[in-house]
Write a protein that holds these residues in place. Structure first.
Motif, short mmCIF file in Angstrom:
data_model
loop_
_atom_site.label_atom_id
_atom_site.label_comp_id
_atom_site.label_asym_id
_atom_site.label_seq_id
_atom_site.Cartn_x
_atom_site.Cartn_y
_atom_site.Cartn_z
N SER A 1 -35.51 38.58 26.50
CA SER A 1 -35.68 39.47 27.78
C SER A 1 -35.68 41.14 27.33
O SER A 1 -34.44 41.45 26.85
N GLY B 1 -35.92 45.35 28.28
CA GLY B 1 -36.08 46.20 29.42
C GLY B 1 -35.42 45.68 30.62
O GLY B 1 -35.99 45.88 31.88
N LEU B 2 -34.07 45.32 30.68
CA LEU B 2 -33.48 44.71 31.83
C LEU B 2 -32.84 46.08 32.71
O LEU B 2 -32.74 47.01 32.39
N LEU B 3 -32.49 45.66 33.93
CA LEU B 3 -31.77 46.54 34.83
C LEU B 3 -30.45 46.71 34.61
O LEU B 3 -29.69 45.79 34.27
N ALA B 4 -30.06 47.74 34.13
CA ALA B 4 -28.51 48.00 33.72
C ALA B 4 -28.01 48.95 34.81
O ALA B 4 -28.12 50.07 35.05
N ASP B 5 -27.01 48.20 35.29
CA ASP B 5 -26.27 49.10 36.64
C ASP B 5 -25.19 50.00 35.92
O ASP B 5 -25.04 50.36 34.91
N TYR C 1 -23.01 49.17 33.14
CA TYR C 1 -23.79 49.07 31.66
C TYR C 1 -24.43 50.20 31.28
O TYR C 1 -24.72 50.17 30.11
N GLU D 1 -39.00 42.05 38.94
CA GLU D 1 -38.07 42.36 37.74
C GLU D 1 -36.84 42.73 38.18
O GLU D 1 -36.08 42.14 37.47
N VAL D 2 -36.49 43.28 39.05
CA VAL D 2 -34.90 43.52 39.58
C VAL D 2 -34.23 42.16 39.69
O VAL D 2 -33.00 41.92 39.28
N THR E 1 -33.73 39.80 36.12
CA THR E 1 -33.35 40.68 34.99
C THR E 1 -31.88 41.47 35.20
O THR E 1 -32.32 42.76 34.54
N LYS E 2 -30.99 41.37 35.87
CA LYS E 2 -30.24 42.22 35.94
C LYS E 2 -29.24 42.11 34.78
O LYS E 2 -28.71 40.81 34.79
N TYR E 3 -28.92 42.93 33.86
CA TYR E 3 -28.18 42.75 32.73
C TYR E 3 -26.85 42.40 33.25
O TYR E 3 -26.32 42.90 33.87
N PRO E 4 -26.17 41.49 32.47
CA PRO E 4 -26.62 40.88 31.23
C PRO E 4 -27.41 39.47 31.39
O PRO E 4 -27.46 38.59 30.59
N GLU E 5 -27.69 39.29 32.53
CA GLU E 5 -28.57 37.96 32.86
C GLU E 5 -29.98 38.03 32.79
O GLU E 5 -30.52 39.40 32.89
N THR E 6 -30.77 36.91 32.42
CA THR E 6 -32.17 36.90 32.78
C THR E 6 -32.59 35.55 33.02
O THR E 6 -31.90 34.61 32.95
N TRP F 1 -35.63 34.53 32.52
CA TRP F 1 -36.97 34.05 32.02
C TRP F 1 -36.63 33.35 30.60
O TRP F 1 -35.60 33.59 29.55
#
Ligand code: TPP
Ligand code: MG
Lengths: 395, 292
Positions: free
Chosen positions: A205, A207-211, A214, B44-45, B48-53, B55
């Motif tokens: 994956s 282009g993830l959301l980094a809060d 991170y 999308e939100v 895929t909130k880093y570090p999880e996915t 997909w």
């Protein structure tokens, strides 16, 4: 082999030799000849790229983003409004660490609309996380694309490169260019082998959301890579020299007549050709003047600038862009480079010239050297037409 | 919900999110040999909130409005690599990203003839930013930027006819679907990916938070939209209407009263009549009425 070519055509030829898998194209003057030539090469079967005629620059940048994420080498080119229209994608490409190479044929920004050259477009995107290298002539413009791919795709780097060349002056100028031979290109620039890519065999994956836990580290990582890359650029240029028989020092700056120079102009891009001529004229009269040419503007080579200018008494920074309401872009960097340093110029003046394609002549350069004699100035516009200013304000 | 290797549970979607179910149906139907480009938005939100996915297929998010263009680049790269034959490319996004800000990129993708399936998850507003109206918000809907008030009964325009806009590009497959009929989604996705060229599927996906219904009412609300004619389900193949979900039309009021976003209409027969007219028009246009 030396060939007499239009700048845009020379760029198209060198891009062909880099064999990008995906090219996206959208018309804007003065970039357009490059992608037109590439389109013809694809149409004639000389180039096996997928050529995507997009509906906007936003998509031009998005297409190369997608292509690069899928693991192939990509190319696009733009100018001015086109670059601004793709701005959020430009930042996004760097954030995703994709080794895109793009040509910016430098052109002024609207309003008023103006198709001629200055460097406001790329300079305004200086914080995007792209390398920005500025060519003085078409030989450099050609070579910088090869070096650009090599740098961008270096596993230690993985950042995009913008090769900036002055619109019309270079893109439409005819010059003799030593075109890199294909075997040498293949030797210098191996097939792109991505670290990670979109591939069902190994799903990732991107282009993830980094809060807030991170995000910051991702920006820090780019900042660090940028700093380290100053060194990589030297290494890569040395290797480039050995393969192609050129003479690039480190691709960060060029020092011209600096040894004993008391007055030095700092500038970037094709105008440096004119400045060199002016320096030669003054040197012939015994005047100790010189030029420091910035080649790599991002990352900015602070240490090299300090080293090169430490013995100069007076420095004039010539910007072909403005930061309206503030010091001019290159001047800011040069002044910052000397902040807190014991040794350095007594005076760093800043001049703005050549906006919207106004000619920077030998006389312009001599005028800058003259103005450098008196007191320090900031964003001093050169070659203004006072009669136009009067009209504007109805005096 | 049981775990799926392609769309794993544990994502952070709201309870009763129609988009989560629809997205899972889409990727399960498309299968593991698929690459997805996803617009910014709820899907999308929450996946895929880093570090999880969530997909299990290659997935990329770039920006709010460019999944169609990113997917175009992916498809072009796969063609260059000689891999396109075996890999499906899906571009997807919410209604706002599709019908408003991303319409240009989508139109470009459709017009250029890329072999890509575009999926629009239509929850009828900009949900991720707090229920603002979009071009796909229905007539008279109360949203945060089309609030009902003494001078307004909500969103002043009907839904932008996105399927028709897609169709006008001359693409081989256009369909609508609903989270209320998950198997129908899967059938349509499978058909779409079996066809070469650009395809467009728009899926109606209830949003309990934005539509203001109970979280366990997702399926019934979705079905009501179909059954009253406000969300006609149809398929166009090569420009020809080849199928529609036949209904015994229910009055739109049943659908409207199930959701807080239409509460202001309930004592307003004049406005309800206008909404009923939209449904009646759909029923005629797509020949939805089941034979008695
Ligand atoms: C260029 C740009 N403008 C605005 C936004 C803010 N934004 C992010 S998601 C979103 C709403 C998404 O709405 P929709 O596409 O309908 O998807 P949903 O969240 O409803 O599933 C908005 C407005 C953005 N990220 N980028
Ligand atoms: Mg939405």
């Amino acid at each position: 082999m030396k060939e007499f070519l239009e700048g845009s055509h020379a760029i198209a030829e060198v891009i062909k030799s880099c064999k990008p898998g995906v090219i996206s194209a959208y018309p804007i003057t003065p970039q357009t000849h490059i992608v037109e030539d590439l389109a013809q090469m694809v149409s004639d079967g000389q180039l096996k790229s997928q050529f995507v005629n997009v509906e906007s620059e936003h998509s031009a940048a998005s297409v190369v983003l997608g292509g690069s994420a899928t693991g192939v080498r990509v190319y696009t080119a733009t100018s001015s409004q086109g670059l601004f229209y793709m701005q959020e994608v430009v930042f996004n490409i760097a954030g995703m660490r994709l080794p895109v190479v793009m040509t910016c044929a430098n052109r002024a920004i609207s309003a008023p609309i103006n198709i001629w050259n200055d460097q406001q477009d790329s300079i305004s995107l200086r914080d995007a996380g792209w390398f920005q290298v500025y060519a003085e002539n078409n030989q450099e413009a050609v070579d910088f694309h090869l070096i650009g791919y090599r740098l961008a795709e270096d596993k230690r780097v993985m950042l995009p490169v913008m090769v900036c060349m002055d619109g019309f002056i270079l893109t439409h100028g005819m010059e003799a260019v030593d075109m890199p031979e294909q075997e040498k290109v293949d030797k210098f620039l191996p097939r792109y082998n991505p670290l990670y890519k979109l591939d069902p065999a190994q799903p990732v994956s991107m282009g993830l959301l980094a809060d807030p836990d991170y995000y910051m580290e991702t920006r820090f990582a780019i900042q660090e890579t940028m700093k380290e890359s100053l060194g990589y650029l030297s290494d890569i240029s040395r290797e480039f020299n050995s393969v192609f028989g050129r003479d690039y020092k480190d691709l960060l700056v060029e020092e011209y007549q600096l040894k004993d120079a008391e007055k030095v102009i700092v500038a970037m891009g094709s105008v440096c050709g004119t400045i060199k001529e002016a320096v030669d004229e003054q040197r012939a009269k015994g005047k100790k003047v010189g030029l420091l040419r910035i080649i790599t503007y991002r990352p900015f080579p602070y240490a090299r600038v300090c080293e090169a200018l430490k013995n100069a008494a007076k420095v004039a920074v010539l910007d072909k862009a403005v930061s309206l309401g503030a010091y001019a872009p290159i001047a800011v960097e040069v002044k910052a480079a000397f902040y807190g340093k014991k040794q350095g110029p007594k005076m760093i003046s800043s001049f703005v010239a050549g906006l919207g394609g106004r000619d920077i002549t030998l006389e312009t350069v001599h005028e800058i050297f003259r103005r450098l004699s008196t007191k320090e100035v900031n964003s001093d516009f050169v070659d203004l037409k006072p009669e136009l200013l009067k009209e504007e304000y109805g005096e | 919900m049981e775990n799926s290797p392609l769309f794993k549970s544990g994502h952070t979607a709201c309870a009763g999110c129609g988009q989560a179910i629809a997205a899972r149906m889409v990727i399960e139907a498309a299968g593991a040999n698929t690459i997805i480009a996803n617009n910014t938005g709820c899907l999308e939100v929450f996946t895929t909130k880093y570090p999880e996915t969530a997909w299990g297929v290659p997935w990329i998010h770039s920006l709010f409005e460019n999944s169609a263009a990113v997917a175009s680049g992916i498809e072009a790269a796969l063609k260059y690599l000689g891999k396109k034959e075996n890999i499906n490319v899906i571009a997807q996004g919410g209604d706002g990203s599709t019908a408003d800000i991303g319409l240009q990129a989508l139109s470009g993708m459709l017009e250029r003839g890329h072999d890509i399936l575009y999926v629009c998850y239509d929850n009828e507003a900009y949900m991720n930013t707090g229920v603002q109206r979009s071009g796909l918000t229905p007539f008279d809907t109360n949203t945060t930027t089309s609030p009902s008030g003494s001078q307004s009964s909500g969103n002043i325009r009907p839904k932008k006819p996105m399927p028709e806009i897609a169709l006008a590009h001359g693409i081989p497959y256009v369909a609508t679907a609903s989270a209320g009929l998950p198997q129908d989604i899967q059938r349509k996705v499978k058909k779409a990916i079996s066809i070469k060229g650009p395809k467009y599927i728009q899926i109606h996906v209830p949003c309990p938070l934005g539509w203001r219904h109970e979280t366990d009412q997702m399926l019934p609300v979705a079905k009501l939209a179909v059954d009253c004619g406000l969300y006609p389900l149809f398929e166009y193949e090569n420009g020809v209407l080849t199928g529609q979900k036949k209904i015994v039309p229910k009055p739109v009021e049943e659908y409207l009263k199930a959701q807080g976003r239409f509460k202001h209409l309930l004592n307003n027969p004049e406005e309800i009549k206008k909404v009923q007219d939209i449904a009646d028009n759909n029923i005629m246009k797509y020949n939805l009425k089941a034979q008695a």
